[in-house]
Design an enzyme around this catalytic site. Structure first.
Site, PDB file in Angstrom:
ATOM      1  N   LEU A  69      43.784  43.747  40.565  1.00 57.12           N
ATOM      2  CA  LEU A  69      42.885  43.188  41.568  1.00 57.12           C
ATOM      3  C   LEU A  69      43.728  42.316  42.490  1.00 57.12           C
ATOM      4  O   LEU A  69      44.697  41.701  42.046  1.00 57.12           O
ATOM      5  CB  LEU A  69      41.798  42.328  40.912  1.00 57.12           C
ATOM      6  CG  LEU A  69      40.790  43.043  40.010  1.00 57.12           C
ATOM      7  CD1 LEU A  69      39.860  42.021  39.358  1.00 57.12           C
ATOM      8  CD2 LEU A  69      39.988  44.082  40.768  1.00 57.12           C
ATOM      9  N   ASP A  70      43.359  42.263  43.753  1.00 59.43           N
ATOM     10  CA  ASP A  70      44.084  41.413  44.687  1.00 59.43           C
ATOM     11  C   ASP A  70      43.974  39.948  44.260  1.00 59.43           C
ATOM     12  O   ASP A  70      43.052  39.559  43.537  1.00 59.43           O
ATOM     13  CB  ASP A  70      43.517  41.568  46.101  1.00 59.43           C
ATOM     14  CG  ASP A  70      43.688  42.968  46.649  1.00 59.43           C
ATOM     15  OD1 ASP A  70      44.584  43.679  46.160  1.00 59.43           O
ATOM     16  OD2 ASP A  70      42.920  43.358  47.550  1.00 59.43           O
ATOM     17  N   LYS A  71      44.895  39.138  44.739  1.00 63.11           N
ATOM     18  CA  LYS A  71      44.964  37.726  44.354  1.00 63.11           C
ATOM     19  C   LYS A  71      43.610  37.026  44.462  1.00 63.11           C
ATOM     20  O   LYS A  71      43.198  36.292  43.557  1.00 63.11           O
ATOM     21  CB  LYS A  71      45.997  37.010  45.242  1.00 63.11           C
ATOM     22  CG  LYS A  71      46.080  35.508  44.998  1.00 63.11           C
ATOM     23  CD  LYS A  71      47.084  34.863  45.939  1.00 63.11           C
ATOM     24  CE  LYS A  71      47.130  33.347  45.741  1.00 63.11           C
ATOM     25  NZ  LYS A  71      48.091  32.701  46.665  1.00 63.11           N
ATOM     26  N   THR A 124      40.586  38.502  44.912  1.00 62.05           N
ATOM     27  CA  THR A 124      39.445  39.268  44.424  1.00 62.05           C
ATOM     28  C   THR A 124      39.196  38.850  42.981  1.00 62.05           C
ATOM     29  O   THR A 124      40.126  38.743  42.181  1.00 62.05           O
ATOM     30  CB  THR A 124      39.717  40.778  44.493  1.00 62.05           C
ATOM     31  OG1 THR A 124      39.918  41.151  45.867  1.00 62.05           O
ATOM     32  CG2 THR A 124      38.555  41.582  43.932  1.00 62.05           C
ATOM     33  N   ARG A 146      38.769  47.004  50.888  1.00 60.60           N
ATOM     34  CA  ARG A 146      38.993  46.219  52.098  1.00 60.60           C
ATOM     35  C   ARG A 146      39.357  47.120  53.276  1.00 60.60           C
ATOM     36  O   ARG A 146      38.875  46.932  54.401  1.00 60.60           O
ATOM     37  CB  ARG A 146      40.086  45.180  51.842  1.00 60.60           C
ATOM     38  CG  ARG A 146      39.733  44.217  50.711  1.00 60.60           C
ATOM     39  CD  ARG A 146      40.940  43.425  50.223  1.00 60.60           C
ATOM     40  NE  ARG A 146      41.456  42.543  51.268  1.00 60.60           N
ATOM     41  CZ  ARG A 146      42.590  41.874  51.160  1.00 60.60           C
ATOM     42  NH1 ARG A 146      43.350  42.009  50.051  1.00 60.60           N
ATOM     43  NH2 ARG A 146      42.997  41.094  52.139  1.00 60.60           N
TER      44      ARG A 146
END
Length: 324
Positions: free
Chosen positions: A138-140, A142, A237
């Site tokens: 997961l992105d930082k 998210t 995104r």
């Protein structure tokens, strides 16, 4: 102790004309480009059964690629006592609810303080598993659910399950703009042509499919639920930005603040100060790779997104007659 790995894939027709090092970087994106290139130059990569050591060789599409290599234990990464919100754990895997601001894997600019460092502290034996058992990221900023393997056989099975699109991942998000209906985005995603840290819809990228539905409409925003078929970097995104409905707070992909007409000062401040993409991995479902049991997990939507949705909901109520 090193782990022996074997990677197999077939060059896609869309990769026609790519350099071999670029092609394998796309095919095996769970590994860094630099590591893959090291393996290539060391004679660990074969194309249609023949070892190739030149990065500049061009691929035509359809070639069978095999990588036979070794991965050293992740001992070079430090175990750090970072709290983990563990939703479930057994002897083979664990499911965590990742908070915002926590990077999943060490990399450029983030050598430690990551989920991986926390996993090494929580379960030291996970150092024997490539990437400390991390199957997907997961992105930082998210938040939400991730599954992590605690041993190599479990990781191998989970990765295969993910590749076969048999792990269900659902997300909650707040998008900018008034969306009229749900749908599907089937657009390949690749590295951005000029901004190399970002991704973009690209005919030369990897297949990417996102399903979405409208959960709640506000005056200038929409709360949505999304389900991934694939798991490309920044996929939701990028796809929402492609639809011209970027996520609230996602400045990187065009999510600049949009203030509803006549909004209160409080709501205006909330929208302008929302400083992360409004995206949360809310549900994870898969078949346990050892027991065969179907498992499903849920993570409550974090407070910042709940408070934002309630503020937008109140704005909708306050302006209902003006809008309708």
């Amino acid at each position: 102790m090193a782990q022996q790995i074997e990677l197999k894939s077939t060059v896609k027709e869309s990769q026609l004309g790519q350099r071999l090092d670029q092609a394998i970087a796309e095919l095996f994106d769970e590994f860094s480009r630099s590591r893959l290139k090291e393996w290539l130059l060391a004679g660990k990569v074969s194309v249609d059964g023949a070892v190739v050591t030149k990065a500049r060789v061009r691929v035509m599409g359809g070639e069978d690629i095999v990588v036979l290599a070794e991965i050293e234990d992740e001992e070079r990464w430090e175990a750090q006592d970072i709290p983990l919100d563990i939703v479930y754990e057994d002897e083979d895997l664990l499911v965590i609810n990742k908070p915002r601001g926590l990077v999943v894997h060490p990399g450029a600019g983030t050598p430690d303080g990551t989920v991986l460092n926390a996993l090494l502290h929580h379960y030291p034996q996970i150092a024997e598993v490539p990437r400390a058992g991390i199957v997907h990221r997961l992105d930082k900023d998210t938040t939400g659910l991730m599954v992590v393997a605690k041993n190599v056989p479990t990781q191998t099975r989970l990765v295969r399950t993910l590749q076969k699109r048999r792990i269900t991942r659902e997300y909650e998000a707040i998008a900018i703009g008034k969306m009229t209906a749900g749908g599907m985005v089937d657009k390949a995603i690749g590295r951005h042509s000029t901004k190399r840290v970002l991704m973009a819809v690209s005919e030369f990228g990897k297949p990417a499919i996102t399903h979405y539905r409208v959960a709640e409409r506000f005056r200038e925003h929409t709360r949505i639920r999304l389900r991934l078929e694939t798991g490309r970097t920044h996929q939701i995104r990028v796809h929402m930005s492609y639809l011209q409905h970027p996520l609230l707070g996602d400045i990187a992909y065009g999510g600049r603040a949009r203030i509803p007409k006549g909004a209160t000062e409080e709501l205006t401040t909330m929208i302008r100060s929302f400083d992360r993409q409004a995206l949360h991995a809310v549900m994870l479902k898969f078949v346990h790779p050892t027991t065969g049991e179907e498992m499903q997990f849920h993570a409550p939507v974090p407070d910042d997104m709940i408070e934002m949705a309630e503020a937008l909901r109140q704005d909708m109520r306050d302006n209902y007659e003006d809008e309708y």
